[in-house]
Write a protein that holds these residues in place. Sequence first.
Motif, PDB file in Angstrom:
ATOM      1  N   TYR A  25     -28.297  31.542  28.266  1.00 34.63           N
ATOM      2  CA  TYR A  25     -27.024  30.812  28.312  1.00 34.63           C
ATOM      3  C   TYR A  25     -27.241  29.364  28.731  1.00 34.63           C
ATOM      4  O   TYR A  25     -26.688  28.426  28.132  1.00 34.63           O
ATOM      5  CB  TYR A  25     -26.075  31.515  29.282  1.00 34.63           C
ATOM      6  CG  TYR A  25     -24.786  30.763  29.535  1.00 34.63           C
ATOM      7  CD1 TYR A  25     -23.819  30.647  28.536  1.00 34.63           C
ATOM      8  CD2 TYR A  25     -24.541  30.165  30.772  1.00 34.63           C
ATOM      9  CE1 TYR A  25     -22.640  29.956  28.764  1.00 34.63           C
ATOM     10  CE2 TYR A  25     -23.363  29.473  31.008  1.00 34.63           C
ATOM     11  CZ  TYR A  25     -22.417  29.370  30.002  1.00 34.63           C
ATOM     12  OH  TYR A  25     -21.254  28.674  30.231  1.00 34.63           O
ATOM     13  N   THR A  26     -28.064  29.163  29.764  1.00 31.65           N
ATOM     14  CA  THR A  26     -28.328  27.809  30.245  1.00 31.65           C
ATOM     15  C   THR A  26     -29.018  26.973  29.180  1.00 31.65           C
ATOM     16  O   THR A  26     -28.671  25.804  28.961  1.00 31.65           O
ATOM     17  CB  THR A  26     -29.191  27.865  31.517  1.00 31.65           C
ATOM     18  OG1 THR A  26     -28.490  28.583  32.530  1.00 31.65           O
ATOM     19  CG2 THR A  26     -29.515  26.468  32.023  1.00 31.65           C
ATOM     20  N   TRP A  27     -30.000  27.567  28.500  1.00 38.92           N
ATOM     21  CA  TRP A  27     -30.735  26.817  27.486  1.00 38.92           C
ATOM     22  C   TRP A  27     -29.826  26.413  26.326  1.00 38.92           C
ATOM     23  O   TRP A  27     -29.849  25.265  25.875  1.00 38.92           O
ATOM     24  CB  TRP A  27     -31.913  27.631  26.969  1.00 38.92           C
ATOM     25  CG  TRP A  27     -32.652  26.934  25.867  1.00 38.92           C
ATOM     26  CD1 TRP A  27     -32.622  27.223  24.540  1.00 38.92           C
ATOM     27  CD2 TRP A  27     -33.500  25.784  26.005  1.00 38.92           C
ATOM     28  NE1 TRP A  27     -33.398  26.342  23.838  1.00 38.92           N
ATOM     29  CE2 TRP A  27     -33.949  25.449  24.713  1.00 38.92           C
ATOM     30  CE3 TRP A  27     -33.915  25.027  27.094  1.00 38.92           C
ATOM     31  CZ2 TRP A  27     -34.802  24.374  24.484  1.00 38.92           C
ATOM     32  CZ3 TRP A  27     -34.768  23.949  26.869  1.00 38.92           C
ATOM     33  CH2 TRP A  27     -35.198  23.637  25.578  1.00 38.92           C
ATOM     34  N   ARG A  28     -29.018  27.333  25.845  1.00 36.68           N
ATOM     35  CA  ARG A  28     -28.149  27.016  24.710  1.00 36.68           C
ATOM     36  C   ARG A  28     -27.094  25.983  25.090  1.00 36.68           C
ATOM     37  O   ARG A  28     -26.827  25.045  24.333  1.00 36.68           O
ATOM     38  CB  ARG A  28     -27.478  28.293  24.184  1.00 36.68           C
ATOM     39  CG  ARG A  28     -28.406  29.165  23.360  1.00 36.68           C
ATOM     40  CD  ARG A  28     -27.659  30.309  22.728  1.00 36.68           C
ATOM     41  NE  ARG A  28     -26.664  29.866  21.770  1.00 36.68           N
ATOM     42  CZ  ARG A  28     -26.908  29.625  20.486  1.00 36.68           C
ATOM     43  NH1 ARG A  28     -28.127  29.759  20.006  1.00 36.68           N
ATOM     44  NH2 ARG A  28     -25.944  29.250  19.681  1.00 36.68           N
ATOM     45  N   ARG A  29     -26.504  26.148  26.263  1.00 38.20           N
ATOM     46  CA  ARG A  29     -25.467  25.192  26.668  1.00 38.20           C
ATOM     47  C   ARG A  29     -26.075  23.822  26.945  1.00 38.20           C
ATOM     48  O   ARG A  29     -25.505  22.791  26.574  1.00 38.20           O
ATOM     49  CB  ARG A  29     -24.734  25.707  27.904  1.00 38.20           C
ATOM     50  CG  ARG A  29     -23.555  24.829  28.290  1.00 38.20           C
ATOM     51  CD  ARG A  29     -22.722  25.423  29.393  1.00 38.20           C
ATOM     52  NE  ARG A  29     -21.733  24.463  29.868  1.00 38.20           N
ATOM     53  CZ  ARG A  29     -20.939  24.671  30.903  1.00 38.20           C
ATOM     54  NH1 ARG A  29     -21.003  25.821  31.563  1.00 38.20           N
ATOM     55  NH2 ARG A  29     -20.077  23.745  31.284  1.00 38.20           N
ATOM     56  N   GLY A  30     -27.244  23.801  27.588  1.00 36.21           N
ATOM     57  CA  GLY A  30     -27.897  22.525  27.862  1.00 36.21           C
ATOM     58  C   GLY A  30     -28.328  21.821  26.590  1.00 36.21           C
ATOM     59  O   GLY A  30     -28.156  20.598  26.451  1.00 36.21           O
ATOM     60  N   ALA A  31     -28.892  22.580  25.638  1.00 33.95           N
ATOM     61  CA  ALA A  31     -29.326  21.977  24.378  1.00 33.95           C
ATOM     62  C   ALA A  31     -28.138  21.427  23.598  1.00 33.95           C
ATOM     63  O   ALA A  31     -28.218  20.344  22.992  1.00 33.95           O
ATOM     64  CB  ALA A  31     -30.078  23.015  23.543  1.00 33.95           C
ATOM     65  N   ALA A  32     -27.015  22.155  23.620  1.00 32.58           N
ATOM     66  CA  ALA A  32     -25.817  21.672  22.926  1.00 32.58           C
ATOM     67  C   ALA A  32     -25.284  20.400  23.581  1.00 32.58           C
ATOM     68  O   ALA A  32     -24.865  19.455  22.893  1.00 32.58           O
ATOM     69  CB  ALA A  32     -24.747  22.760  22.923  1.00 32.58           C
ATOM     70  N   ALA A  33     -25.314  20.353  24.928  1.00 33.99           N
ATOM     71  CA  ALA A  33     -24.848  19.157  25.633  1.00 33.99           C
ATOM     72  C   ALA A  33     -25.750  17.965  25.339  1.00 33.99           C
ATOM     73  O   ALA A  33     -25.274  16.836  25.134  1.00 33.99           O
ATOM     74  CB  ALA A  33     -24.798  19.431  27.137  1.00 33.99           C
TER      75      ALA A  33
END
Length: 646
Positions: A464-472
């Motif tokens: 979750y952190t990786w996907r949200r961070g990459a999207a941001a």
Amino acid sequence: MDTVSLAPSHAPETARPHAHPGLFALTLGAVGVVYGDIGTSPLYAFREALAQTAAGGIDAGEIIGVLSLALWALIIVVTIKYVLFLTRADNWGEGGVLSLMALAEGATGGRWRLVVLLGAAGAALFYGDAIITPALSVLSAVEGLATVPSIGSAMTPGITLPLTAGILIALFAVQSHGTSRVSALFGPVCLVWFVVIAGLGLWHIADAPRILAAFNPWNAIIFLGGHGVPGLFVLGAVFLTVTGAEALIADMGHFGRKPIQLGWLGFVFPALMLNYLGQGALALSTLEAATAAGRGFANADWFFLMAPEALRAPFVLLATAATIIASQAVITGAYSLTQQAIALNLLPRLAIRQTSEHQIGQIYIPVVNWLLLVGVLVLVFAFRSSSAMAAAYGIAVTGTMVVTTCLAFIIVWKAWRWTLEWSVLFIAPFLLLDLVFFGANILRVIEGGWVPLLVAACMGFMIYTWRRGAAAALRRGDKQALPVADLIAALAAHPPQAVEGTAVFLTQNNQNAPSALLHNLKHNKALHAHNVLLAVQTARVPHVPPAARLTIEPLDARFSRATLTYGYLDSIDVPSDLARGGALAALRGGTSFFVGRNAIRRASRPLLPRWMALLYGFLHRNAADPTAFFNIPANRVVELGSQIEL
């Protein structure tokens, strides 16, 4: 950092054909790889299920009832659901939870966040399962030494635990060298294993032929109806008989549907059925003998007791070999799942090594290998026995099965285009059964079931952190970016100094000017004769043919926009695919690859919570070198740094 997008794309969904050997060879290979996990379940499954009824004493009806539950679990969950149904829900021949996720994403146009959530949950739960399978299976086999008359009394935990740990350490230590040399033995060893356990079962059925009453499902229903809550604990333990069923679809791309179906229906299922019947018959005859002699009856290690005492030591060695093969299959599965998760942008890039020159699927991921080993050893020494560890096993597997069934519903409805009503009617019985098993295993959380849930929660949190961070990071980069058309117009008005050669700028969004290109112009004040703005994407199919991977669009005399599209199981080789597609012009000066490397900084108006930004920054900093990941020679790479504020 101008990293390359690995999010699923809308690329042409074509698949690479597989060249397979003969049906017999594939079936033999499937027996050695696909069925290793479920094939070693008889070591502990019946014993642990029967142990849940032992509090008030065990009678004949309970032995037959428990065995009936086990047989019908194999029939409904494995044979009907997995072998006959889910092997048909493939993504161009590939199966497994992430392949189903990719197929469901394609069927829904990538608009349903639920699909990615289910795929991420299934992947996270798999890692919880992956640390338990080697620990439980190898420890169960080593504990079989306690049934060998000459050495049984000496087999205390002080001996079995270090011996188990030694076997597991050796198994994980050899992974970096690859398993291609010994994998040819997996099929024959497992073939012998299934023949032996089937023969022992058939031999002992004669001890109590009335055990065949277990085929009557009414005995299972009566058992559950008469035992209340304890019956649910038994049901949770019975589920151990079907652990490993996910491998039937996860390895489908290596062997194909027919060999997997043939191996199960024609060989593995009959062998398991005979063995469980033999264990039940041995328990039933032992109960009758104890009752006739006026002695008490206690649960025992029925699997090893089926073997004659003179042959028990070699039988334990065969069981140990089978559990090592089962563990190897899980380890290889963890590597494969991680590779897919990276390609589908669920995890950061990790170092992936090819261990075979001839087989693409033979890979080794160091960080996954050593983290699994640490987890496995912690479990062995924390639980200290296979019986204690068995309580932790079912939750992760049942959770994965629930996820798989939910994804299958989306595929049946959206990809196969069944009506909603028929899709619900077809999937609901499978989902209901999965939820019953999941609920039965949840009851054992405090006994150890929290372990795989904790591992899955940690992995899910990381995903979750990786996907949200990459999207941001992508949103922030796009907001600050300069459109390529504007850059070309500015360079036409004020042309910089031209240098020979071709420059390839790797970027997530090739509609905008890569930061590496802007920094190169700012600091070097020069522009190559030919510049390629390259984005790498991952399709929702396992393989994209090499000839279909590259699309290129000339923008002017100096600039081209290119996209390379790979399947999520393809090996990435950017220079080779660019050269094959003619994107690398034969100009003097050669080709250089420019990669942006970003540093994550805290923004005055942050897009992420502080703790999430810190974790994403850690994952980002420790991701594998993109040049190695994309197979770009290090001496042709230029890295230019920049900052992104999150």
